[in-house]
Design a protein around this motif. Structure first.
Motif, PDB file in Angstrom:
ATOM      1  N   TRP A  27       0.827  -1.204   0.000  1.00 16.65           N
ATOM      2  CA  TRP A  27       0.000   0.000   0.000  1.00 16.65           C
ATOM      3  C   TRP A  27       0.858   1.249   0.000  1.00 16.65           C
ATOM      4  O   TRP A  27       0.505   2.255  -0.625  1.00 16.65           O
ATOM      5  N   SER A  28       1.928   1.279   0.584  1.00 16.52           N
ATOM      6  CA  SER A  28       2.782   2.461   0.601  1.00 16.52           C
ATOM      7  C   SER A  28       3.314   2.747  -0.794  1.00 16.52           C
ATOM      8  O   SER A  28       3.429   3.898  -1.229  1.00 16.52           O
ATOM      9  N   GLU A  29       3.608   1.701  -1.545  1.00 21.82           N
ATOM     10  CA  GLU A  29       4.086   1.902  -2.929  1.00 21.82           C
ATOM     11  C   GLU A  29       2.955   2.442  -3.811  1.00 21.82           C
ATOM     12  O   GLU A  29       3.182   3.288  -4.665  1.00 21.82           O
ATOM     13  N   ILE A  30       1.779   1.959  -3.600  1.00 20.08           N
ATOM     14  CA  ILE A  30       0.633   2.407  -4.403  1.00 20.08           C
ATOM     15  C   ILE A  30       0.372   3.874  -4.110  1.00 20.08           C
ATOM     16  O   ILE A  30       0.167   4.676  -5.022  1.00 20.08           O
ATOM     17  N   ILE A  31       0.440   4.280  -2.856  1.00 22.74           N
ATOM     18  CA  ILE A  31       0.193   5.672  -2.503  1.00 22.74           C
ATOM     19  C   ILE A  31       1.312   6.539  -3.073  1.00 22.74           C
ATOM     20  O   ILE A  31       1.065   7.605  -3.633  1.00 22.74           O
ATOM     21  N   LEU A  32       2.541   6.107  -2.952  1.00 21.30           N
ATOM     22  CA  LEU A  32       3.676   6.867  -3.493  1.00 21.30           C
ATOM     23  C   LEU A  32       3.546   7.014  -5.004  1.00 21.30           C
ATOM     24  O   LEU A  32       3.765   8.082  -5.560  1.00 21.30           O
ATOM     25  N   VAL A  33       3.198   5.968  -5.701  1.00 19.26           N
ATOM     26  CA  VAL A  33       3.032   6.018  -7.168  1.00 19.26           C
ATOM     27  C   VAL A  33       1.894   6.950  -7.527  1.00 19.26           C
ATOM     28  O   VAL A  33       1.984   7.723  -8.485  1.00 19.26           O
ATOM     29  N   LEU A  34       0.802   6.934  -6.733  1.00 15.94           N
ATOM     30  CA  LEU A  34      -0.322   7.827  -7.027  1.00 15.94           C
ATOM     31  C   LEU A  34       0.085   9.283  -6.813  1.00 15.94           C
ATOM     32  O   LEU A  34      -0.291  10.157  -7.601  1.00 15.94           O
ATOM     33  N   ILE A  35       0.880   9.579  -5.774  1.00 12.06           N
ATOM     34  CA  ILE A  35       1.326  10.951  -5.530  1.00 12.06           C
ATOM     35  C   ILE A  35       2.261  11.394  -6.654  1.00 12.06           C
ATOM     36  O   ILE A  35       2.118  12.490  -7.213  1.00 12.06           O
ATOM     37  N   VAL A  36       3.192  10.556  -7.055  1.00 13.60           N
ATOM     38  CA  VAL A  36       4.111  10.896  -8.156  1.00 13.60           C
ATOM     39  C   VAL A  36       3.318  11.077  -9.444  1.00 13.60           C
ATOM     40  O   VAL A  36       3.566  12.005 -10.225  1.00 13.60           O
ATOM     41  N   PHE A  37       2.320  10.183  -9.662  1.00 11.45           N
ATOM     42  CA  PHE A  37       1.490  10.312 -10.872  1.00 11.45           C
ATOM     43  C   PHE A  37       0.710  11.616 -10.873  1.00 11.45           C
ATOM     44  O   PHE A  37       0.613  12.304 -11.889  1.00 11.45           O
ATOM     45  N   ALA A  38       0.183  12.009  -9.702  1.00 12.34           N
ATOM     46  CA  ALA A  38      -0.572  13.259  -9.595  1.00 12.34           C
ATOM     47  C   ALA A  38       0.336  14.443  -9.834  1.00 12.34           C
ATOM     48  O   ALA A  38      -0.038  15.408 -10.530  1.00 12.34           O
ATOM     49  N   ILE A  39       1.559  14.421  -9.302  1.00 12.47           N
ATOM     50  CA  ILE A  39       2.508  15.514  -9.528  1.00 12.47           C
ATOM     51  C   ILE A  39       2.872  15.583 -11.008  1.00 12.47           C
ATOM     52  O   ILE A  39       2.877  16.664 -11.611  1.00 12.47           O
ATOM     53  N   LEU A  40       3.155  14.457 -11.583  1.00 12.49           N
ATOM     54  CA  LEU A  40       3.484  14.425 -13.022  1.00 12.49           C
ATOM     55  C   LEU A  40       2.299  14.923 -13.863  1.00 12.49           C
ATOM     56  O   LEU A  40       2.467  15.679 -14.814  1.00 12.49           O
ATOM     57  N   TRP A  41       1.102  14.471 -13.469  1.00  7.68           N
ATOM     58  CA  TRP A  41      -0.077  14.916 -14.227  1.00  7.68           C
ATOM     59  C   TRP A  41      -0.247  16.406 -14.094  1.00  7.68           C
ATOM     60  O   TRP A  41      -0.542  17.088 -15.076  1.00  7.68           O
ATOM     61  N   PHE A  42      -0.050  16.935 -12.888  1.00  2.28           N
ATOM     62  CA  PHE A  42      -0.151  18.372 -12.665  1.00  2.28           C
ATOM     63  C   PHE A  42       0.897  19.114 -13.493  1.00  2.28           C
ATOM     64  O   PHE A  42       0.580  20.108 -14.146  1.00  2.28           O
ATOM     65  N   LEU A  43       2.138  18.659 -13.497  1.00  4.26           N
ATOM     66  CA  LEU A  43       3.204  19.316 -14.271  1.00  4.26           C
ATOM     67  C   LEU A  43       2.911  19.250 -15.775  1.00  4.26           C
ATOM     68  O   LEU A  43       3.081  20.232 -16.496  1.00  4.26           O
ATOM     69  N   VAL A  44       2.489  18.119 -16.231  1.00  6.38           N
ATOM     70  CA  VAL A  44       2.164  17.972 -17.659  1.00  6.38           C
ATOM     71  C   VAL A  44       0.994  18.864 -18.010  1.00  6.38           C
ATOM     72  O   VAL A  44       1.012  19.574 -19.030  1.00  6.38           O
ATOM     73  N   ALA A  45      -0.053  18.839 -17.173  1.00  4.90           N
ATOM     74  CA  ALA A  45      -1.236  19.650 -17.464  1.00  4.90           C
ATOM     75  C   ALA A  45      -0.934  21.131 -17.344  1.00  4.90           C
ATOM     76  O   ALA A  45      -1.503  21.952 -18.081  1.00  4.90           O
ATOM     77  N   ARG A  46      -0.059  21.517 -16.445  1.00  2.54           N
ATOM     78  CA  ARG A  46       0.226  22.923 -16.195  1.00  2.54           C
ATOM     79  C   ARG A  46       1.235  23.490 -17.179  1.00  2.54           C
ATOM     80  O   ARG A  46       1.104  24.638 -17.584  1.00  2.54           O
ATOM     81  N   PHE A  47       2.248  22.749 -17.544  1.00  7.59           N
ATOM     82  CA  PHE A  47       3.340  23.315 -18.350  1.00  7.59           C
ATOM     83  C   PHE A  47       3.452  22.697 -19.756  1.00  7.59           C
ATOM     84  O   PHE A  47       3.610  23.411 -20.722  1.00  7.59           O
ATOM     85  N   ILE A  48       3.368  21.423 -19.849  1.00  4.97           N
ATOM     86  CA  ILE A  48       3.626  20.767 -21.139  1.00  4.97           C
ATOM     87  C   ILE A  48       2.422  20.868 -22.066  1.00  4.97           C
ATOM     88  O   ILE A  48       2.558  21.226 -23.236  1.00  4.97           O
ATOM     89  N   VAL A  49       1.246  20.582 -21.589  1.00  2.00           N
ATOM     90  CA  VAL A  49       0.053  20.637 -22.446  1.00  2.00           C
ATOM     91  C   VAL A  49      -0.178  22.045 -22.968  1.00  2.00           C
ATOM     92  O   VAL A  49      -0.450  22.220 -24.163  1.00  2.00           O
ATOM     93  N   PRO A  50      -0.080  23.127 -22.123  1.00  2.00           N
ATOM     94  CA  PRO A  50      -0.253  24.467 -22.698  1.00  2.00           C
ATOM     95  C   PRO A  50       0.808  24.790 -23.753  1.00  2.00           C
ATOM     96  O   PRO A  50       0.501  25.424 -24.767  1.00  2.00           O
ATOM     97  N   ALA A  51       2.030  24.338 -23.523  1.00  2.00           N
ATOM     98  CA  ALA A  51       3.075  24.590 -24.533  1.00  2.00           C
ATOM     99  C   ALA A  51       2.755  23.856 -25.827  1.00  2.00           C
ATOM    100  O   ALA A  51       2.914  24.390 -26.939  1.00  2.00           O
ATOM    101  N   ILE A  52       2.283  22.636 -25.675  1.00  2.00           N
ATOM    102  CA  ILE A  52       1.897  21.861 -26.867  1.00  2.00           C
ATOM    103  C   ILE A  52       0.698  22.520 -27.535  1.00  2.00           C
ATOM    104  O   ILE A  52       0.642  22.624 -28.767  1.00  2.00           O
TER     105      ILE A  52
END
Length: 185
Positions: free
Chosen positions: A19-44
């Motif tokens: 469970w700790s790995e699943i939570i860590l992966v979800l937090i990293v995924f959320a951060i990555l999704w936020f970064l992609v949605a905030r910076f990469i998608v608008p640039a694209i």
């Protein structure tokens, strides 16, 4: 073997993460999704919009260039038509001018011909008058000479008169032959 995912007693299932790995992966995924949605998608999106605008602008510029080319072609064809009409008019004017020149030259030649003929007729008339004057003088002289010979002969003798006239004509012919012989040589 009935339950593949079930763990053996006391051992964790190797296929299921912790469970700790699943939570860590979800937090990293959320951060990555936020970064992609905030910076990469608008640039694209901006790059996509810029590219779309360039393509649409290129299409619009191409359409405008094509319209301009069509207008230029129509103008060129119009000018070409005017030039052809002007060339035809110039050719027609040149033909008319050439025809007028030919007619003028023909009239001038006819006038010159008439002048030459008139001068020739005048010269012939003058020569004829001169010849007539000369012949009248000679005929008068010859008539007087013939009359003198006839008077010297007896008028009653017709044969003598005829012989005198024949001798006189023979003398004229021999004198005429003698005159024409030196001028012919």
């Amino acid at each position: 073997m009935t339950d593949f995912l079930a763990a053996k007693e006391g051992q964790p299932n190797p296929l299921l993460p912790a469970w700790s790995e699943i939570i860590l992966v979800l937090i990293v995924f959320a951060i990555l999704w936020f970064l992609v949605a905030r910076f990469i998608v608008p640039a694209i999106e901006r790059a996509y919009a810029r590219r779309r605008d360039e393509i649409e602008g290129g299409i619009e510029r191409a359409r405008k260039a094509q319209e301009e080319a069509q207008r230029a072609l129509a103008q060129y064809q119009h000018q070409l038509g005017e030039a052809r009409a002007e060339a035809a008019q110039i050719r027609e004017s040149a033909r008319a001018e050439a025809q007028r020149i030919v007619e003028d030259m023909r009239a001038a030649a006819q006038e010159e011909s008439a002048r030459i003929v008139a001068r020739g007729e005048e010269t012939l008339g003058q020569q004829r008058e001169q010849i007539v004057r000369e012949l009248r003088g000679e005929i008068g002289t010859l008539a007087v000479d013939l009359a003198g010979r006839i008077v010297d002969q007896r008028l009653s003798d017709d044969a003598a008169v005829r012989r005198t006239v024949d001798d006189f004509i023979a003398e004229l012919e021999s004198a005429d032959t003698a005159r024409s012989a030196p001028s012919g040589e």
